[in-house]
Design a protein around this motif. Structure first.
Motif, PDB file in Angstrom:
ATOM      1  N   GLY A 156       0.592  -1.232  -0.104  1.00 29.09           N
ATOM      2  CA  GLY A 156       0.024   0.020   0.042  1.00 29.09           C
ATOM      3  C   GLY A 156       0.753   1.270   0.017  1.00 29.09           C
ATOM      4  O   GLY A 156       0.138   2.222   0.172  1.00 29.09           O
ATOM      5  N   LYS A 157       2.272   1.171   0.006  1.00 27.95           N
ATOM      6  CA  LYS A 157       3.078   2.518   0.220  1.00 27.95           C
ATOM      7  C   LYS A 157       3.950   2.514  -1.009  1.00 27.95           C
ATOM      8  O   LYS A 157       4.139   3.429  -1.766  1.00 27.95           O
ATOM      9  CB  LYS A 157       3.677   2.231   1.436  1.00 27.95           C
ATOM     10  N   ALA A 158       4.683   1.386  -1.537  1.00 28.45           N
ATOM     11  CA  ALA A 158       5.687   1.548  -2.334  1.00 28.45           C
ATOM     12  C   ALA A 158       5.985   0.335  -2.983  1.00 28.45           C
ATOM     13  O   ALA A 158       5.510  -0.870  -2.455  1.00 28.45           O
ATOM     14  CB  ALA A 158       7.211   2.157  -1.830  1.00 28.45           C
ATOM     15  N   ASN A 159       6.435   0.212  -4.372  1.00 26.31           N
ATOM     16  CA  ASN A 159       6.618  -1.106  -5.038  1.00 26.31           C
ATOM     17  C   ASN A 159       8.247  -1.307  -4.742  1.00 26.31           C
ATOM     18  O   ASN A 159       9.044  -0.472  -4.196  1.00 26.31           O
ATOM     19  CB  ASN A 159       6.708  -1.062  -6.402  1.00 26.31           C
ATOM     20  N   ILE A 160       8.774  -2.659  -4.861  1.00 25.75           N
ATOM     21  CA  ILE A 160       9.870  -3.124  -4.693  1.00 25.75           C
ATOM     22  C   ILE A 160      10.770  -3.503  -5.820  1.00 25.75           C
ATOM     23  O   ILE A 160       9.872  -4.187  -6.692  1.00 25.75           O
ATOM     24  CB  ILE A 160       9.724  -4.489  -3.707  1.00 25.75           C
ATOM     25  N   ALA A 161      11.889  -3.341  -5.858  1.00 26.19           N
ATOM     26  CA  ALA A 161      12.797  -3.752  -7.060  1.00 26.19           C
ATOM     27  C   ALA A 161      13.648  -4.771  -6.248  1.00 26.19           C
ATOM     28  O   ALA A 161      14.818  -4.338  -5.503  1.00 26.19           O
ATOM     29  CB  ALA A 161      13.387  -2.727  -7.847  1.00 26.19           C
ATOM     30  N   PHE A 162      13.309  -5.985  -6.443  1.00 22.16           N
ATOM     31  CA  PHE A 162      14.235  -7.227  -5.599  1.00 22.16           C
ATOM     32  C   PHE A 162      15.184  -7.641  -6.589  1.00 22.16           C
ATOM     33  O   PHE A 162      14.753  -8.286  -7.612  1.00 22.16           O
ATOM     34  CB  PHE A 162      13.415  -8.278  -5.303  1.00 22.16           C
ATOM     35  N   SER A 163      16.387  -7.757  -6.331  1.00 21.43           N
ATOM     36  CA  SER A 163      17.433  -8.323  -7.097  1.00 21.43           C
ATOM     37  C   SER A 163      18.503  -9.451  -6.672  1.00 21.43           C
ATOM     38  O   SER A 163      18.813  -9.184  -5.319  1.00 21.43           O
ATOM     39  CB  SER A 163      18.528  -7.226  -7.842  1.00 21.43           C
ATOM     40  N   TYR A 164      18.885 -10.569  -7.208  1.00 27.26           N
ATOM     41  CA  TYR A 164      19.949 -11.382  -6.789  1.00 27.26           C
ATOM     42  C   TYR A 164      21.144 -11.445  -7.653  1.00 27.26           C
ATOM     43  O   TYR A 164      20.830 -11.244  -8.982  1.00 27.26           O
ATOM     44  CB  TYR A 164      19.341 -12.680  -6.853  1.00 27.26           C
ATOM     45  N   VAL A 165      22.244 -11.199  -7.079  1.00 27.53           N
ATOM     46  CA  VAL A 165      23.444 -11.115  -7.897  1.00 27.53           C
ATOM     47  C   VAL A 165      24.248 -12.268  -7.173  1.00 27.53           C
ATOM     48  O   VAL A 165      24.186 -12.586  -5.903  1.00 27.53           O
ATOM     49  CB  VAL A 165      24.168  -9.771  -7.594  1.00 27.53           C
ATOM     50  N   THR A 186      12.170   6.457  -5.484  1.00 26.39           N
ATOM     51  CA  THR A 186      10.767   6.039  -5.863  1.00 26.39           C
ATOM     52  C   THR A 186      10.237   4.727  -5.357  1.00 26.39           C
ATOM     53  O   THR A 186       9.310   4.258  -5.245  1.00 26.39           O
ATOM     54  CB  THR A 186      10.683   6.186  -7.655  1.00 26.39           C
ATOM     55  N   TYR A 187      11.473   3.856  -5.733  1.00 23.33           N
ATOM     56  CA  TYR A 187      11.193   2.180  -5.252  1.00 23.33           C
ATOM     57  C   TYR A 187      12.176   1.952  -4.156  1.00 23.33           C
ATOM     58  O   TYR A 187      13.313   2.217  -4.049  1.00 23.33           O
ATOM     59  CB  TYR A 187      11.423   1.503  -6.556  1.00 23.33           C
ATOM     60  N   GLN A 188      11.767   0.844  -3.573  1.00 19.59           N
ATOM     61  CA  GLN A 188      12.698   0.361  -2.421  1.00 19.59           C
ATOM     62  C   GLN A 188      13.418  -0.692  -3.374  1.00 19.59           C
ATOM     63  O   GLN A 188      12.884  -1.833  -3.745  1.00 19.59           O
ATOM     64  CB  GLN A 188      11.781  -0.380  -1.253  1.00 19.59           C
ATOM     65  N   PHE A 189      14.726  -0.553  -3.241  1.00 20.50           N
ATOM     66  CA  PHE A 189      15.687  -1.714  -3.794  1.00 20.50           C
ATOM     67  C   PHE A 189      16.074  -2.678  -2.684  1.00 20.50           C
ATOM     68  O   PHE A 189      16.363  -2.389  -1.585  1.00 20.50           O
ATOM     69  CB  PHE A 189      16.717  -1.177  -4.441  1.00 20.50           C
TER      70      PHE A 189
END
Length: 825
Positions: A156-165, A186-189
């Motif tokens: 309900g607050k922000a979108n997430i950019a989830f990454s695996y390296v 803008t987004y939570q990484f």
């Protein structure tokens, strides 16, 4: 999220300690320690490398640092060197330990210390610096619970950019950090390097870096999971930017104008547009369909709802989908597609073809000889933090090598500590040591040729990595298999017994054929081979023994030459000399006459017998099966093979109806390039499973089994008889075309043919091991192959193939796939 991101744009300093520099890095500004600290400003930082003339050279690091100067400046981060003087008392000019670190400052505040060996290239420098500075914008997690907590907190607050390296400091890590610098407010990484976490969210292919977009902002119900969209392209800064831009675009747009004139952000990003044609009477259903399509194609194409009733442009009445490519000037396509899967398949097939064309364009420009094998680099990156139990192997030196390999049967790994391939294979070598711990009489040892080059040179080791087996009274044997744990383990285990093993009684021969005699080795060899000879057949026995020596470490071979050998020849209805092939999985024993058969032919017989009768085509084995020179009967499957289809084909195999073909199957999930092959055979990706006959070696015809028929024994046999009678029409003829190596120096198959042509009786398949001839030097066991240039050439060729086995297998697979699809475009 914190406002610290905005502070970064004011400026950041990164301080590094420098000891020595070369003229190649003279572009970096240089300051005295006093001057450096006086120039530090709040919110700003400097990269300082404190230099002392009497410290060993670090020119390679300085070159990378110089290269990182410009990209860091783009983010407001400056880079500077500081020249230390003898009387300098700063702790940064102090001990040697301090001089091997890098220091990140904001103003006068020290933020992080980095060991310089973690900043091994430009990507690592930029990635580490941005990661340290974006500590609020990029959240590092290690468990599934951390991910779930973050997801719940942002619903309900922000979108997430989830990454695996794979590891911190990789090119993919840098790309994510650069994206976080732009989009972090803008987004939570969220970032992880834990493979287990990636597996827990259901990702099938965990070998590569991934980025997911979690759509959490629209989710108001805390019990509802955020919808996830996977970025399917490789993790580069440009691809991530394009992917995030598509996430920001409207999911579905309604238009009532000529599709040829419509333009959206997707076209600007190089992505196609898909128009779902709607009429007033079916508007609600059409919009629902369009939304489903939009979610399926999110990040791959733009989806629009085209209102036909308000459209002034005429187009075919039966068309329900309009496809517009991103290229300018290309006319739109009017299609009739009756379900969502066909629409998605159309877009994805177009993406695969474009990727293939891009690869071909790159090939035209010429091969990049400096690019390291990606899979090897990934392995090294991914496992950098893994602590290897090196104590399970014995490290040899110039003083200990000779005494060790002459005192006990030994496996020796010759490697170079600076080489990525060697370090990746060292992990597999240690895995073998773990599996053999406490069970093997073979001593596993290693020599770092970077430290003991003289030892490696004496053993004729000119490429890395190389594995050799040393046994008392025998010539050293070079391992020429795949650089993996299982293949090396098989080589070691099968070398525990003589090859061929001498069988002394009929009872022992029966135990050998049943697998009981070597039951602990049967799992490593698909067949057991027994040669039957009368005591007087000296020449035939010598030929078989020579073949057995070549196959050492590949397959179990034995020889029986007692007076009662006729007992076995009568039982298995074969005339001497003969060969018995025991297939343990099938529980069958086949007999083959060896009258007037030479060693190379015996090797070929046994090698062919070791092949699977209905294999899954993979990167590694495709060339092997193509060498059989038979048309391929390929079952294309999107996942595991249907048991009924497998049963039908195996039944026809058993009944000898498929002797003129090479039956196989291709799993598109394991080998995605299969989509490109099918795309070359058909205009669009056909429904799966699909059965086809491909005649690569004579005519290039492609025949497709009728899609409206079930794959059963009866239907398949009837279809094959029609093919044989010429009553079936081909769907494609593949043009004859030669696929040459990228450069003449890379024509390794010709090199091997040239080398082996001088020894016709020794022309054997690629899997056969070379035996090094030992010199008459009692102080040091050496390979006599240095004396013969042609043998050295062969050795180097095989080592090159092994050092780059995966990349070259991929190139060979692409080469053979080009034969399979032969550029239908």
């Amino acid at each position: 999220m914190s406002s610290s991101f905005s502070v970064l744009r004011v400026g950041i300093s990164f301080v590094m300690m420098c000891i020595f520099y070369m003229s190649a890095v003279d572009s970096l500004p240089e300051l005295s320690p006093q001057k450096f600290f006086s120039t530090l400003q709040p919110g700003k930082a400097t990269l300082a490398y404190f230099c002392q003339a009497d410290f060993p050279s670090t020119s390679v690091f300085l070159e990378e640092l110089n290269e990182a100067d410009k990209p860091l400046q783009d983010y407001g981060i400056s880079v500077t060197k500081v020249n230390c003087v003898t009387e300098e008392t700063s702790r940064y000019c102090g001990s040697e330990k301090n001089l091997m670190k890098a220091y990140l400052f904001r103003g006068h505040i020290l933020l992080r210390e980095f060991p310089t060996d973690t900043l091994f290239d430009v990507d690592a420098i930029v990635a580490h610096v941005l990661f340290a500075l974006l500590f609020n914008e990029v959240k590092y997690i290690t468990t599934l619970g951390d991910l779930q907590n973050t997801e719940n907190a942002l619903k309900g607050k922000a979108n997430i950019a989830f990454s695996y390296v794979r590891a911190i400091g990789t090119p993919e890590h840098r790309a994510v950090m650069e994206a976080a610098f732009v989009y972090g407010t803008t987004y939570q990484f969220v970032l992880t390097t834990e493979i287990a976490l990636l597996q827990s969210i259901g990702t099938e292919d965990i070998e590569y870096a991934h980025l997911y977009f979690f759509h959490c902002k629209p989710v108001l119900d805390l019990t509802q999971q955020c919808r996830r969209t996977l970025m399917e392209q490789s993790l580069t800064t440009l691809n991530i930017h394009r992917f995030i831009k598509t996430m920001e675009a409207p999911l579905l747009t309604e238009v009532a104008e000529d599709p040829q004139q419509v333009s959206t952000v997707h076209l600007q990003l190089g992505l196609p547009l898909v128009f779902i044609v709607s009429q007033q009477a079916t508007y609600e259903a059409d919009r629902t369909t369009a939304e489903w399509v939009a979610w399926r194609l999110l990040g791959k194409a733009g989806v629009l709802l085209l209102l036909r009733d308000s459209l002034e442009v005429d187009f075919p009445q039966n068309a329900n989908v309009v496809f517009k490519r991103a290229e300018e000037g290309v006319p739109v396509e009017f299609l009739v597609l009756n379900n969502i899967d066909l629409i998605v398949s159309r877009v994805e097939s177009n993406m695969h073809i474009e990727e293939m064309h891009e690869d071909e364009d790159n090939d035209i420009e010429g091969p990049d000889m400096d690019i390291q094998d990606d899979e090897v680099a990934e392995t090294v990156y991914r496992d950098r933090k893994r602590q290897l139990p090196l104590e399970l192997t014995v490290e040899l030196t110039e003083e200990t090598f000779n005494a060790t390999v002459t005192a006990s049967d030994s496996i020796v790994l010759f490697y170079a500590g600076w080489q990525a391939v060697s370090m990746a294979f060292l992990q597999s070598y240690i895995d073998v040591a773990i599996k053999l711990k406490g069970t093997s009489t073979m001593l596993l040892t290693r020599v770092n040729c970077a430290d003991w080059s003289h030892v490696c040179a004496k053993q004729n080791v000119t490429e890395f990595p190389v594995v050799k087996m040393y046994k008392e009274g025998e010539n050293p044997v070079s391992y020429a298999g795949m650089l993996g744990t299982e293949d090396l383990l098989k080589f070691i285990q099968l070398n525990r017994i003589s090859c061929p093993a001498n069988i002394t009684s009929v009872q022992e021969a029966e135990e050998y054929l049943s697998g009981k005699l070597h039951k602990d080795l049967v799992s490593y060899s698909s067949v057991s081979v027994l040669g039957l000879f009368s005591p007087t057949m000296t020449t035939a026995k010598e030929e078989f023994t020579e073949a057995g020596n070549y196959l050492k470490g590949c397959v179990i071979t034995g020889i029986y030459s007692e007076e009662d050998v006729l007992t076995l020849s009568n039982k298995y209805a074969v005339t001497l000399p003969a060969l018995l092939l025991a297939r343990h999985k099938e529980g069958k024993i086949e007999s083959i006459s060896l009258a007037n058969v030479h060693a190379q032919e015996i090797v070929q017989i046994i090698t062919n017998a070791s092949l699977e009768i209905f294999p899954e085509i993979t990167v590694e084995n495709l060339p092997t099966y193509l060498r059989l020179q038979k048309p391929l009967l390929i079952l294309f499957s999107d996942g595991s093979i249907n048991p009924q289809h497998k049963k039908a084909i195996l039944t026809l195999l058993k009944e000898k109806h498929l002797d003129s073909l090479t039956p196989c199957w291709l799993n598109l999930k394991n080998t995605p390039v299969g989509r490109g092959i099918l795309q070359a055979y058909f205009d669009t990706l056909p429904p799966l499973p699909l059965l086809a006959v491909v005649n690569l070696h004579s005519g290039g015809q492609v025949f497709a089994f009728p899609s409206d028929q079930a794959i059963t024994e009866q239907n398949l046999l009837l279809w094959l008889k029609k093919l044989e009678a010429g009553l079936e029409s081909h769907i494609k003829i593949l043009p004859a075309q030669k696929w040459k190596p990228p450069l003449p120096a890379y024509d390794f198959l010709s090199m091997m043919d040239a080398a082996t042509s001088q020894h016709p009786t020794r022309k054997v398949p690629e899997c056969i091991k070379e035996t090094d001839v030992q010199e008459n030097d009692k102080e040091q066991p050496e390979d006599k192959s240095a004396i013969r240039n042609e043998r050295t050439g062969t050795l180097r060729t095989k080592h090159w193939n092994r050092s780059n086995w995966f990349e070259e297998a991929k190139k060979q697979f692409r080469h053979d796939n080009k034969e399979l699809c032969s550029k239908a475009s």
